[in-house]
Design a protein around this motif. Structure first.
Motif, PDB file in Angstrom:
ATOM      1  N   SER A  71     -54.128 -74.107  10.793  1.00 43.38           N
ATOM      2  CA  SER A  71     -53.501 -75.377  11.191  1.00 43.38           C
ATOM      3  C   SER A  71     -52.089 -75.482  10.631  1.00 43.38           C
ATOM      4  N   GLN A  72     -51.899 -75.067   9.382  1.00 44.18           N
ATOM      5  CA  GLN A  72     -50.561 -75.087   8.789  1.00 44.18           C
ATOM      6  C   GLN A  72     -49.635 -74.108   9.492  1.00 44.18           C
ATOM      7  N   SER A 127     -52.746 -66.431   9.385  1.00 43.35           N
ATOM      8  CA  SER A 127     -53.282 -66.961   8.133  1.00 43.35           C
ATOM      9  C   SER A 127     -53.819 -65.820   7.270  1.00 43.35           C
ATOM     10  N   GLU A 178     -41.284 -76.509   3.154  1.00 47.17           N
ATOM     11  CA  GLU A 178     -42.529 -75.748   3.113  1.00 47.17           C
ATOM     12  C   GLU A 178     -42.216 -74.261   2.972  1.00 47.17           C
ATOM     13  N   LYS A 185     -48.553 -75.833  12.742  1.00 44.96           N
ATOM     14  CA  LYS A 185     -47.563 -76.867  12.479  1.00 44.96           C
ATOM     15  C   LYS A 185     -46.225 -76.260  12.073  1.00 44.96           C
ATOM     16  N   GLY A 186     -46.273 -75.181  11.286  1.00 52.95           N
ATOM     17  CA  GLY A 186     -45.042 -74.528  10.875  1.00 52.95           C
ATOM     18  C   GLY A 186     -44.284 -73.961  12.059  1.00 52.95           C
ATOM     19  N   VAL A 216     -52.071 -70.149   3.559  1.00 50.16           N
ATOM     20  CA  VAL A 216     -51.869 -71.249   4.501  1.00 50.16           C
ATOM     21  C   VAL A 216     -52.987 -71.189   5.532  1.00 50.16           C
ATOM     22  N   ASN A 230     -42.802 -71.755   5.902  1.00 50.08           N
ATOM     23  CA  ASN A 230     -42.115 -71.841   7.189  1.00 50.08           C
ATOM     24  C   ASN A 230     -41.068 -70.748   7.362  1.00 50.08           C
TER      25      ASN A 230
END
Length: 287
Positions: free
Chosen positions: A157-158, A147, A124, A161-162, A154, A127
Motif C-alpha cells: 500500500s505504501q 515491497s 518519505e 501511494k509512493g 514498506v 519515495n
C-alpha cells in the motif's frame, strides 16, 4: 533570498536567527531571551513558539523581524505572501490566488513553498528509492514484488501511494504508448540540498538514518560498510570540511553510479559536533 529555501516559517526563522545572531567569528552573541528583549517583548515564550512551529507570527511581529534581520525590502512582500499561504494551509483554506500572485513576483527565486504531494515525495525516505527503482532495467509495477525488493520495509500500500505521489509531482511518468512507468530523470541520483532548513529534508534524513541503524543488524559486513571517526576539530574550518564532504559525495556518485544496475544503494554521510563551543552560554534556549 535565493541563498535558502524553506517549507515552513519556522525554518525561515531558524535560518535568520543563526545568520544574524552571531558575531564576525560565528559565536552566538545573545540568547533567545535577549532577542525577545531587543524586540520589545518581556518573555521569550512567543518567539519560542514561532521557532518550534507551534505558532505563526502576526503581521506586527513579522515586520519587527524584517527590521531586526535586515530583510531586503523587495523580498518582504514575497515572505508576507508565503506566510499567508502557510496560514491558509493550516486551516485547510484555498490559497490558489495567493499562489498565482506569488508566481508573478517570484519567478526566479529558489525560495518556494512546495505543495503537500511534493513535500511527501521528499519526506518519505522510500519515495526517492522508488523513483530510482523505476529506472532500473528489470522494473515491474508489482507492488507486492516491490515491497519484497525493499526488504518489506514498506508495505504494498505504501508503494502504491509512493508511486502515486511521484506521478503527481513529475518525478516519474507513464509511457504514453505502453502505460509503463519510467523515471522523468532516469540517469540521476538523488542528493539533498545543503544548509537549507526544511522540515521535509529533516524527515527524509531521519528515515535514511533509521534504515542505516537497521542495517547494522540485518546485513553482513560484506553487504554494507559503516565506520566512524571522532576527532578534535577546529570549528572555523566547518565550511571547508563540508565542502570537502560534498565533493566526496559527488565524486563517489560519478565513479559508482551504474544506470544498468537493478540494485539501489544508499550513501549517508553525517558530520556533527559532540561538544558545545567554549564561547556558548549554557543558558541558551535555542540551538
Amino acid at each position: 533570498m535565493s541563498e535558502y529555501n524553506f517549507t515552513e516559517f519556522k525554518d525561515f526563522f531558524e535560518y535568520n536567527l543563526k545568520k544574524y545572531n552571531r558575531d564576525s567569528e560565528g559565536v552566538k552573541i545573545f540568547t533567545l531571551n535577549d532577542l525577545s528583549k531587543r524586540l520589545g517583548y518581556k518573555s521569550p515564550s512567543l518567539l519560542s513558539m514561532i521557532a518550534t512551529g507551534r505558532r505563526l507570527p502576526s503581521n506586527e511581529i513579522l515586520e519587527v523581524l524584517f527590521e531586526e534581520w535586515k530583510i531586503e525590502k523587495n523580498q518582504r512582500e514575497i515572505i508576507r505572501i508565503r506566510l499567508e499561504i502557510e496560514k491558509r494551509m493550516r486551516k485547510n483554506k484555498p490559497a490558489g490566488l495567493l499562489l498565482e500572485r506569488l508566481a508573478k513576483i517570484d519567478k526566479k527565486s529558489k525560495y518556494q513553498m512546495i505543495d503537500l504531494d511534493a513535500f511527501n515525495s521528499i519526506k518519505e525516505w522510500h519515495n526517492l528509492v522508488l523513483q530510482m527503482l523505476v529506472s532500473t532495467p528489470d522494473f515491474k509495477e508489482d507492488y507486492t514484488q516491490i515491497s519484497y525488493l525493499l526488504k518489506r520495509k514498506v508495505t504494498p500500500s505504501q508503494v502504491r501511494k509512493g508511486i502515486e505521489t511521484l506521478l503527481k509531482v513529475g518525478l516519474i511518468k507513464r509511457d504514453p504508448k505502453t502505460g509503463e512507468l519510467e523515471s522523468a530523470t532516469p540517469d540521476s541520483s538523488h542528493e539533498t540540498t545543503h544548509d537549507i532548513p526544511s522540515e521535509a529534508i529533516r524527515e527524509h534524513h531521519k528515515g535514511m538514518i533509521a534504515r542505516a541503524l537497521e542495517v547494522v543488524e540485518e546485513q553482513s559486513v560484506h553487504e554494507r560498510h559503516l565506520n566512524a571517526l571522532t576527532l578534535k576539530f577546529d570549528k572555523d574550518k566547518t565550511d571547508e570540511a563540508k565542502a570537502f564532504i560534498l565533493n566526496f559525495v559527488k565524486d563517489f556518485n560519478s565513479k559508482f553510479y551504474d544506470h544498468a544496475s537493478n540494485d539501489i544503494h544508499q550513501l549517508n554521510v553525517q558530520f556533527f559536533g559532540h561538544t558545545n563551543s567554549n564561547h556558548v552560554s549554557s543558558k541558551e534556549t535555542l540551538q
